[in-house]
Design an enzyme around this catalytic site. Structure first.
Site, PDB file in Angstrom:
ATOM      1  CG  ASP A   1      -1.775   1.193   1.358  1.00  0.00           C
ATOM      2  OD1 ASP A   1      -2.295   1.648   0.329  1.00  0.00           O
ATOM      3  OD2 ASP A   1      -1.927   1.701   2.475  1.00  0.00           O
ATOM      4  CE  LYS A   2       0.077   7.349  -2.525  1.00  0.00           C
ATOM      5  NZ  LYS A   2       0.144   8.336  -1.417  1.00  0.00           N
TER       6      LYS A   2
ATOM      7  CG  PHE B   1     -15.429  11.792   1.549  1.00  0.00           C
ATOM      8  CD1 PHE B   1     -15.373  12.145   0.217  1.00  0.00           C
ATOM      9  CD2 PHE B   1     -14.799  12.607   2.480  1.00  0.00           C
ATOM     10  CE1 PHE B   1     -14.716  13.276  -0.188  1.00  0.00           C
ATOM     11  CE2 PHE B   1     -14.139  13.744   2.089  1.00  0.00           C
ATOM     12  CZ  PHE B   1     -14.093  14.088   0.761  1.00  0.00           C
TER      13      PHE B   1
ATOM     14  CB  ALA C   1       8.379   1.395 -14.071  1.00  0.00           C
ATOM     15  CG  LEU C   2       2.557  -2.162 -16.059  1.00  0.00           C
ATOM     16  CD1 LEU C   2       2.349  -1.754 -17.508  1.00  0.00           C
ATOM     17  CD2 LEU C   2       2.175  -3.619 -15.854  1.00  0.00           C
ATOM     18  CB  ILE C   3       1.913   3.426 -14.590  1.00  0.00           C
ATOM     19  CG1 ILE C   3       3.412   3.793 -14.529  1.00  0.00           C
ATOM     20  CG2 ILE C   3       1.125   4.154 -13.525  1.00  0.00           C
ATOM     21  CD1 ILE C   3       4.068   3.538 -13.216  1.00  0.00           C
TER      22      ILE C   3
ATOM     23  CE  LYS D   1      -4.893  -0.891  -2.019  1.00  0.00           C
ATOM     24  NZ  LYS D   1      -4.591  -0.243  -0.721  1.00  0.00           N
TER      25      LYS D   1
ATOM     26  CG  ASP E   1      -3.756  -1.692   2.950  1.00  0.00           C
ATOM     27  OD1 ASP E   1      -3.981  -1.436   1.759  1.00  0.00           O
ATOM     28  OD2 ASP E   1      -3.348  -0.841   3.762  1.00  0.00           O
TER      29      ASP E   1
END
Length: 1299
Positions: free
Chosen positions: A424-425, A546, A811-813, A852, A878
């Site tokens: 996770d970021k 939200f 790199a893949l995005i 994820k 997560d």
């Protein structure tokens, strides 16, 4: 508000105990489950059966149980003979089972004690018979006795005992504040409202008003696991009141900032939503355990072969010597009795047709092929490994006072085999401590950073001094559009903001700094301190929160002057679509793009004025939607959309989420270990890319591949992936045949062997010693290769699959909508994996929690051989991927502890992952592998000694060793492998952290595989030959007494195995030395003196020890000569093999160990090689007679370093891309060495699933992907090991064709 969920299978109606109940109503309540819970696995009755069943789920335990039964049949029937008594195996097996069952039982007792403590907690239930309006009586009641329909009173800071509908509280408008950390991991306070039983709100202003109305009822949905949704209708006082999740107090939550709350019980015990969600997580089997099970199958096969060979030997011996075997009543010798042997005429003659039973005799004899104590040894090692992690001060966060925790002890070795990390970021790579840094208002950019915009003070002046309407609306939107709860700090007396997410807290704190301070909040009002402008009260008529579907929040506010305003904030792409054109819009977009390049998280703020008539009309529709009992969520979403359009832009915010300490260094080290890192985040693509550059996941010179859907068309994604596969597939073509290259290389091998021989002759000289070629690094280095003119000149093998390529410069995005089209489409999944596996890094943005988990599953299930995956995160969103990965790591972050509670390992910061994986993981893997290999090896030696003795016993199945001596083998040698598994370290942590590539030992499964096991087995057979025949040669004959000779062999065997354990041990300390010496003394000084003199138990063994060590006729001398020479020969043979290996087949790991011990002659050269210095490697190639050209160099590296991939460098990649024009690059999504500038998105990381108005209940993309994965799951399982597995060398990543 709530997310939509599938309709319940049914509805239930329950009476409310607000008055005396009838017998019929009591009967209805009795049909519901009680409020007790049980998390234990066993009961007193089920423990023995269930625990034994779980123990025999282990293959080795089943094996030894079958062996014990076979021994009983052979002992007590005439079907065949058993060479050993049943208790020689059944006794140790019972001990092993007893230890494991006691461990399971003690753990379950802890669960039952915890359950008892919860079930007997005291709460208060209204006594409706004794209560009056003036005097409400409550009776003390244990939680387990609370029933559906009871009116329960919960005090402040108390846990809620069951799921309740809130009827009354001590706060204004009967609101209640709860903390749900135990449910969803969030520590912020949430507001719950009492059911609107009155005309304009709750009907009860005091507790007594609930009394005297008679019984009531509530109709609501059957128990389900959706914690964010509830639908029901309360029938009370002649009025039907709709209730939803905003009125529910869930079991497991804690009441905060509320003196007391009263609620009607609706769900109890296992029906409560927290228990409905408390499914046990997937049982994770360590990779080593799977390998051990496979190894046991191989060993059993070898045992069957050995038993068959022995039986064949018996048949041959009987055929040749059968006529002379009258003394054992062989039928062929019936007519061949010598004179004077009439006694044997009464024999029960055994015919040759009975020889089939000897297979079972020999199978029993060789039962020690598999060590009976293996599982206990492995479990004890795992426990020690978990203890090391729990007590590692280098992974202790002093600031937060959070240590590392191994929540699952058996997965410690898996940490040393990780190939893919999914991270996770927000809160994992970043701190999740949000700081309001910049904003854009009315075409002006304001900043807290000096020199990068107008100061924030200027914005406050514009709003309150210059009366700029846009500036005021911007600040008002920050201060009013939120769900903040105020809490007073008992120590400081100051008000603190409790928010659902750190982002929201940062925005409201920014409003406070700008002069718009929230000082008081009720369920319908907010009181704001405007400083010099005094205090104002704003009435809140509606809050639309939200969620991950709408990506925005709105509030409908009534100002003090009676005007009505809708304030709205949300993601930039959503808000810009819903706002009308404005002069400052282009400037704002430019500011958003600028903020994105800095990695800031952005929101766009809007407003909309409503006339009194518009407000009244909309509010009526809103109330109707809220009060619906069916289709409520859809109606609320539809009504909300009526005011969330044609909005006026008021500004944009930019929030900084700074990286955690040493994130970039940790990522760099992990990638140098050969681990692939995939970052899965909810942020917009541009924001995720900039964070990727900040944490060094992406490099400036990298080529980026962006995969984004066009017009929501899945075919465009598949077409792009197909074109990318075709584009990069060009590098697998070559002009030179693979076999030509290979044959040339074989010729060069001769030169290498000659060089190796020269090294043997000069290895002890002062001159420098060069490294063997196979020890080279697995990286091509960063040196500048000569750019070839044609891509086709690459030397990669002919027919190489695209999935075997790897580039350090790609790199893949990919974004969430694109993933929604890929997941579930097997062809697209296969193409995506092929492209992704070429890349050094992958970033998936705008992904939902369900996506994820599906991404982790995609990699885990569809790459062959199955890679070891690790997922790390800090939030409730997560949990899915943490549970899906083989190893889950939770970070104790700002988003609660749900990720930690679902993880296998818990750490405080991302930087500790480096030590967890590279140090603990590698140590655990290597020492546990050695422990397992040694355990099998020592038993192989024992078994083959019995086999060799068969040549002298006529293959009769007679054991060389006395029964108790034989069964004590694993007991006497139980501690050496345990000490290796607990304490052994092949190199220091300093060396491992310095030379990251040594992690390849676990990543490539180098220490426990079929070739390694075969090597140990061959060595075991050779050592058995030495031990048996050398002992036989030194003692002269076997006629000295079977037990004398057998025990002499056994003593030499034990000492030889202790020597072998010592030569395999790298780390010596007091504990290791004590148990190594103690193992020998246990046999020689304790067991043998006692057992050999225990005449009553074993008369045939009486006096054996004394005769063996001090007997006459040269027996004593022969024994001590055997003990001196035979074990030493075994040790010398082992050391010789290791010396040969270190000279001729040296690996990268061997050189690192040499450097660690300071015994490498040319350490500087070795270090340059391990760091990938190309000139040094090519120089060594020349000394070996290899071609030093670029092509042979790269193939040579790939072949000798056992790489999982074949690499092509940056120059060939650029040359390949140079053939493309700009249009083709755009179609392929290829971006060379530059970052596209764009707007940054706001990530809803605190939302775990599709919640709120318009929510789907599953998260974005899940409806597309889940069905596809389910449909393809069976096909995938059926195809494992089928033709989809492509040919390739060990370690190559291959894909199944039917992904």
């Amino acid at each position: 508000m709530g997310n939509s969920a599938p309709k319940s299978s049914g509805w239930r109606t329950a009476p409310m105990r607000t008055g005396p109940m009838s017998a019929e109503e009591e009967a209805i309540c009795a049909t519901f489950t009680d409020n007790s819970i049980s998390t234990g696995k066993y009961t007193i009755i089920s423990f023995w059966a269930k625990s034994l069943f779980e123990q025999f789920a282990r293959l080795a335990n089943i094996y030894f149980l079958v062996i014990s039964l076979m021994m009983m049949v052979g002992t007590y029937t005439d079907l065949y003979d058993s060479p050993l008594t049943p208790w020689t195996t059944l006794g140790p097996l019972s001990f092993v089972l007893m230890v494991s069952m006691i461990k399971e039982g003690l753990e379950d007792i802890k669960r039952h004690r915890s359950d008892y403590q919860i079930n007997t907690t005291i709460t208060e239930v209204m006594d409706v018979i004794s209560s009056t309006k003036a005097n409400v009586v409550y009776k003390k009641c244990q939680w387990r006795n609370v029933k559906v329909g009871d009116v329960v009173r919960v005090a402040n800071n108390s846990d809620i005992p069951a799921d309740l509908i809130l009827l009354h509280s001590s706060e204004e408008q009967s609101a209640a504040y709860i903390e749900t950390a135990n449910i969803d991991g969030e520590t912020n306070l949430k507001v719950r409202n009492a059911a609107n039983t009155g005309e304009e709100g709750p009907a009860f202003s005091s507790e007594g008003e609930l009394v005297g109305h008679g019984t009531a009822s509530i109709e609501y949905e059957d128990p389900n696991s959706f914690i964010h949704t509830f639908t029901g209708t309360l029938d009370f006082m002649g009025k039907k009141t709709p209730v939803d999740q905003s009125n529910v107090l869930l079991r497991g939550a804690t009441l905060r900032n509320t003196k007391h709350a009263l609620g009607i019980c609706i769900y109890t015990g296992t029906d409560t939503k927290i228990i409905q969600n408390s499914r046990q997580s997937r049982t994770k089997l360590a990779n080593i355990d799977s390998t051990v099970n496979t190894t046991i199958y191989l060993i059993m096969f070898a045992q069957c072969i050995l038993s068959a060979l022995t039986m064949i030997g018996f048949v041959i011996f009987e055929k040749r010597q059968g006529k002379n075997l009258w003394y054992i009543c062989v039928a062929d010798a019936r007519d061949n009795l010598p004179a004077g042997t009439d006694l044997y005429s009464n024999c029960e003659w055994e015919s040759s047709s009975d020889t089939w039973g000897y297979f079972f005799t020999f199978f029993i004899l060789y039962n020690n092929f598999i060590p009976i104590s293996l599982y206990v040894t492995v479990e004890m090692c795992n426990y020690a490994h978990a203890h090391y992690i729990d007590n590692d001060l280098d992974m202790y966060d002093e600031e937060q006072d959070v240590p590392s925790v191994a929540r699952t002890s058996n997965l410690g070795s898996d940490l040393g085999q990780v190939e893919y990390i999914f991270s996770d970021k927000t809160g994992t790579l970043t701190q999740n401590v949000m700081r309001f840094q910049k904003c854009s208002v009315d075409g002006v950019s304001y900043s807290k950073v000096q020199g990068s915009g107008e100061p924030m003070g200027a914005l406050s002046d514009a709003a309150f001094k210059k009366k700029n309407a846009k500036a005021y609306d911007f600040i008002a939107c920050l201060g009013l559009c939120h769900t903040i709860v105020l809490e007073k700090n008992d120590e400081t007396g100051e008000l603190e903001y409790k928010a659902e997410s750190p982002d929201e807290e940062a925005l409201v704190s920014a409003a406070k700094e700008l002069g718009f301070s929230l000082i008081e909040r009720t369920s319908s009002t907010m009181k704001i301190d405007l400083g010099a402008g005094g205090k104002k009260v704003f009435k809140i008529h509606a809050v639309i929160p939200f969620d991950s579907a709408r990506k925005r929040m709105s509030v409908v506010v009534e100002n003090a002057d009676g005007s009505f305003v809708v304030y709205c904030k949300g993601a930039d792409n959503i808000m810009l679509e819903r706002s009308r054109a404005a002069e400052s819009a282009d400037t704002m977009k430019a500011h958003l793009g600028s903020y994105a390049t800095e990695g800031l998280r952005t929101l766009v703020l809007c407003k909309k004025g409503l006339s009194k008539g518009q407000f009244g009309k909309w509010m009526g529709k809103w109330k109707d939607a809220v009060n619906k009992t069916e289709g409520r969520d859809e109606a609320m979403a539809s009504v909300a959309a009526l005011v969330e359009n044609d909005l006026e832009l008021v500004g944009a915010t930019a929030i900084e989420d700074a990286l955690q300490d040493d994130v970039s260094g940790t990522i760099s080290d992990l990638m140098q270990c050969g681990i692939k890192l995939w970052v899965l985040t909810g942020d917009k693509m541009e924001t995720a890319i900039n964070i990727g550059y900040s944490c060094k996941l992406l490099q400036d010179e990298m080529t980026l591949i962006k995969i984004q859907t066009l017009d929501d068309d899945p075919e465009t994604i598949k077409l792009q992936l197909q074109k990318l596969a075709g584009h990069f597939g060009q590098v697998t073509k070559l002009n030179k045949n693979f076999f030509e290259v290979f044959n040339e290389r074989i010729e060069r091998r001769k030169t290498q062997w000659r060089s190796g021989i020269r090294r043997v002759s000069t290895m002890f000289s002062v001159g420098n010693r060069h490294t063997n070629e196979s020890s080279m690094t697995d990286d091509t280095g960063d040196g500048e290769d000569e750019v070839e003119e044609e891509v086709e000149e690459t030397i990669l093998p002919e027919g190489l699959d695209l999935s075997q390529l790897e580039s350090q410069d790609m790199a893949l995005i990919i974004d969430g909508p694109s993933l929604a089209h890929v997941l579930g489409d097997r062809e697209s999944e296969r193409l995506l994996l092929q492209i992704a596996c070429i890349c050094k890094a992958v970033i998936a943005c705008r992904v939902s929690p369900s996506q994820k988990a599906l991404i982790v599953r995609l990699v885990k299930k569809n790459i062959y051989p199955m890679p070891m995956t690790l997922a790390i995160g800090d939030g409730a969103n997560d949990v899915g991927m943490i549970q899906e990965a083989q190893v889950g790591v939770g970070i104790s972050g700002k988003e609660g502890r749900q990720a930690v509670n679902s993880s296998d390992f818990a750490i405080a910061q991302f930087k500790f992952l480096r030590r967890l994986v590279m140090v603990h993981g590698r140590w655990n893997y290597r020492r546990l592998c050695k422990c397992i290999l040694y355990s099998f090896y020592k038993n192989i030696v024992l078994t083959f000694m019995l086999f060799f003795y068969g040549f002298y016993s006529g293959f009769s199945g007679k054991s060389l060793f006395e029964d108790m001596v034989y069964s004590g083998y694993n007991f006497f040698l139980g501690m050496p492998p345990l000490m290796i598994g607990m304490f052994d370290k092949d190199m220091s942590q300093r060396t491992m952290l310095r030379f990251k590539k040594v992690y390849m030992s676990g990543r490539e499964r180098m220490d426990l595989n079929v070739p390694t096991l075969a090597s140990w087995m061959v060595q075991g057979v050779i050592d058995a030959l030495v031990l048996f025949f050398f002992t036989f040669a030194l003692t002269g004959s076997v006629g000295n007494g079977m037990y004398i000779f057998g025990t002499t062999c056994y003593s030499a065997l034990l000492l030889g195995m202790l020597y072998r354990a010592a030569s395999s041990t790298y780390t010596w300390n007091g504990v290791v030395a004590f148990f190594w010496v103690g193992s020998g003394l246990l046999y020689a000084a304790i067991f043998m003196p006692i057992y050999s003199n225990w005449y009553a138990y074993s008369p045939q063994f009486y006096g054996t020890a004394a005769e063996m060590v001090a007997g006459g006729d040269g027996q004593a001398g022969a024994f001590w000569l055997v003990m001196l020479l035979v074990p030493t020969t075994v040790l010398i043979a082992d050391l010789t093999k290791k010396l040969w290996r270190s000279i001729f087949v040296t690996t990268l790991i061997d050189h690192a160990m040499e450097i660690d011990r300071g015994i490498t002659h040319d350490a500087e050269e070795m270090i340059r090689v391990m760091q990938g210095d190309e000139d040094t490697i090519k120089g060594i190639l020349r000394t070996r007679g290899e071609f030093a050209d670029d092509g042979m160099y790269k193939w040579w590296l790939a072949f000798n370093s056992r790489l999982p991939k074949f690499k092509f460098d940056r120059h060939k990649l650029r040359l390949l891309n140079r053939k493309l024009d700009d249009k083709s690059k755009r179609e392929l999504g290829i971006v060379d060495t530059e970052v596209e500038k764009g707007q940054s998105g706001f990530a809803y990381d605190h939302v775990a699933k599709g919640l709120g108005v318009g929510g789907t209940g599953r998260g974005e993309g899940e409806s597309h992907s889940l069905s596809g994965r389910q449909d393809s799951g069976e096909d995938n399982r059926d195809s494992r090991g089928s033709s989809g597995r492509e040919e390739g060398g060990k370690g190559h990543v291959r894909f199944r064709n039917d992904v």
